[in-house]
Scaffold this active site. Structure first.
Site: not given
Ligand code: SAH
Length: 463
Positions: A248, A270, A383
C-alpha cells in the site's frame, strides 16, 4: 552499467598471458581455477610461473611477444610493466575481437577482472568498474564472511537433481518453490553440517512427496517507515521469496525496490478516506491467493500490529487455516523520532510514551484526554494531520501547557524526511500555513526540545 557482467567458459580453451612476473602469476592462477589452457609468453619468469610450467599446468614460451601470438586465443591478459607492449597487445587483441585485460590499465581493457567470492559452482563477481577496487574488495570480504563455504556443495547437490525436478514440475513457479524450500530447510542444514549423503536422501524424499497442489503461505511483513536499511533480515528474506506482494501507499519506493523482480505486485491502496481495495477485500484476497498455493507477502508500512490492521488480516487467515508468519517492523514512532533526534523517553523529561491514533471520525477523536494531558509523558499521534487543530485544542482544554513543544515529522526516514517544530498552541497555524505532506507523525512532549542538540540525520546529505 559501465561493464556488462558475464561468466565465460574457458575450460581447456587457449588463453594467453603476456608477462611472467608476480602479477602475471596471480592472473594465471585465477585462470587455472577455471581450467584454462594457458600459454605464458615472457623472456623472464618468476619462480611461481616456473613451477607451474614444471608441473605441466601451463606452457611457457621463453621469448618476447610476437604479433602472431594472439592467433586462436579466446582470452588474453597482458601483465607486463612495458606500457608500449601492453598497448600493442591490447590493440592486436581488440582488432581480432579477442577479450583482453591489461593489468591496471582500464583504458586498454575490453574486460575487467572482478573481485571473486568462489563457492563453485556458485561464483559471485564484484566490480566497481575500476572506480573503487578497494571498496569492491571490502564488499567481497563481507560476502566471504557471510556466505557459508558449503553453499558450493549445496549448489552441486541441486545440480544433480536438476533434471528430475524439471521433469516433475513443469511449472516454473512450482520448481522455484521446491528449491526454495530445500535451500532454506533441513536439506541445506545437513549440507552445512557436512552430511551431504543424508541431505541427498532427504532431498529425494521431498521430491517424491511433493504434489503440485500445496497450500501457500502468507507473510505479514512490517516494511518499516521508509528507509530500506531499517528492514529486518527476516523481512528482506520473505520479501524476496514471495510470489505475490500486496502493498500500500505507506511502503516506500526504496523498500519496493527490494522485492523479487518477477513477483506479482498488487497495490491495495489505503489513502486516507480512499481505500482502493476495502479491508474485507484485502483479507479475502490473501486467503484466495494462498489457496492457489502461492507465497503471499502482505507488506505494510511500519509495524503490522501498530495501527496496521494486521490483526484483522491474519484473523481471516486463521479462520481459513492458512499458514502465516508475522514479521515486526520498525514503527513510525520509533523511526521518525530517532531520525529526528527526539528520544521518546528521557530520565529528565518523560517516563512514559503513548502511541495514539489521531484519526478524525465525525470531526473528533475519541481519546482519554485527561490521561494524555499530563507532564513527563510523550504522546505520538499517528494519522493526525487532519486532526491537528482538534488535538491541540483538546490537550490545552484538558490542562496541557500551550507552550508544550511539538514536532511534526513528515515522510520520516525517507530521502524527503522533514521535521517542523512548534508549540501545542501554534500547531494548528503551522499545519494551516505550511504544505505538509502525508505520512506525518506528530510528537508532543518536552523531549522534542532535545532535537536541537541531538539532531543527526540530514535527509539531503543522505540522498
Ligand atoms: N503500521 C504503521 C502505521 C500505520 S498508520 C506503523 O507502525 O508505522 C499510518 C500513519 O503512520 C500515518 O498517518 C503517519 O502518521 C504514520 N507514518 C507511517 N510512516 C510514516 C513516516 N515514514 N513518516 C511519518 N509518519 C509515518
Amino acid at each position: 552499467m559501465d561493464y556488462f557482467p558475464i561468466f565465460i567458459d574457458i575450460v581447456q580453451r587457449p588463453c594467453l598471458v603476456v608477462g611472467g612476473g608476480d602479477i602475471a602469476y596471480r592472473k594465471i592462477n585465477l585462470l587455472l581455477k577455471a581450467d584454462a589452457q594457458i600459454t605464458c609468453i615472457s623472456p623472464e619468469i618468476c619462480d611461481g610461473v616456473a613451477l607451474l610450467a614444471k608441473d605441466n599446468k601451463i606452457t611457457v614460451v621463453n621469448r618476447g611477444f610476437e604479433i602472431s601470438d594472439v592467433n586462436a586465443q579466446v582470452l588474453i591478459v597482458s601483465a607486463t610493466d612495458d606500457a608500449v607492449l601492453n598497448t600493442q597487445v591490447s590493440d592486436l587483441a581488440k582488432a581480432a575481437n579477442i577479450p583482453v585485460n591489461v593489468v591496471d590499465s582500464p583504458d586498454l581493457c575490453s574486460f575487467i577482472m572482478p573481485s571473486i567470492v568462489d563457492r563453485s559452482p556458485i561464483v559471485i563477481a564484484i566490480s566497481s568498474a575500476g572506480k573503487a577496487p578497494v571498496l569492491a574488495r571490502l564488499i567481497r570480504a563481507k560476502l566471504e564472511s557471510t556466505i557459508p563455504n558449503a553453499y558450493g556443495k549445496l549448489a552441486s547437490l541441486a545440480g544433480n537433481f536438476r533434471d528430475q525436478v524439471k521433469a516433475k514440475f513443469n511449472n516454473i513457479e512450482d520448481r522455484r518453490y521446491f528449491w526454495e524450500k530445500a535451500f532454506s530447510g533441513i536439506v541445506a542444514e545437513k549440507v552445512f553440517a557436512g552430511k551431504t549423503d543424508e541431505a541427498q536422501v532427504d532431498l529425494q524424499a521431498q521430491l517424491d512427496a511433493s504434489t503440485d497442489s500445496e497450500i501457500g503461505e502468507v507473510y505479514l511483513v512490517g516494511g518499516g517507515p521508509g528507509d530500506p536499511d531499517l528492514l529486518t533480515f527476516k523481512a528482506l528474506r520473505l520479501i524476496q521469496q514471495a510470489d505475490v506482494i500486496l502493498h500500500d501507499r505507506l511502503v516506500s519506493d526504496e523498500v519496493m525496490e527490494l522485492v523479487r523482480r518477477d513477483a506479482e505486485l498488487i497495490y491495495v491502496g489505503k489513502e486516507r478516506d480512499n481505500h482502493s481495495v476495502p479491508q474485507d477485500g484485502i483479507n479475502q484476497l490473501l486467503v484466495d491467493l494462498a489457496k492457489q498455493g502461492r507465497r503471499v507477502c502482505r507488506l505494510k508500512g511500519g509495524d503490522p500490529f501498530i495501527f496496521g490492521r494486521g490483526g484483522e488480516e491474519i484473523e481471516t487467515l486463521a479462520e481459513n487455516n492458512i499458514p502465516f508468519q508475522v514479521v515486526p517492523g520498525i514503527t513510525a514512532a520509533s523511526g521518525c523520532s530517532t531520525y529526528s533526534g527526539i528520544p521518546l523517553t528521557h530520565r529528565d523529561y518523560s517516563q512514559s510514551c503513548r502511541f495514539v491514533t489521531g484519526h478524525l471520525k465525525d470531526g473528533s477523536m475519541n481519546l482519554p484526554w485527561n490521561e494524555l494531558a499530563v507532564e513527563q509523558q510523550t504522546i505520538v499521534f499517528y494519522m493526525a494531520l487532519k486532526g491537528a487543530q482538534h488535538l491541540s485544542e483538546q490537550l490545552i482544554a484538558h490542562g496541557m501547557r500551550s507552550a508544550m513543544p511539538v514536532a511534526l515529522v513528515e515522510k520520516g526516514t525517507t530521502p524527503d524526511h522533514k521535521v517542523h517544530t512548534t508549540t501545542l498552541a501554534e500547531l494548528p497555524h503551522l499545519v494551516a500555513n505550511e504544505t505538509i505532506r502525508a505520512p506525518t507523525l506528530i510528537i508532543v512532549g518536552e523531549v522534542v526540545k532535545l532535537r536541537k542538540k541531538l539532531n543527526w540525520f540530514d535527509a539531503e546529505k543522505q540522498s
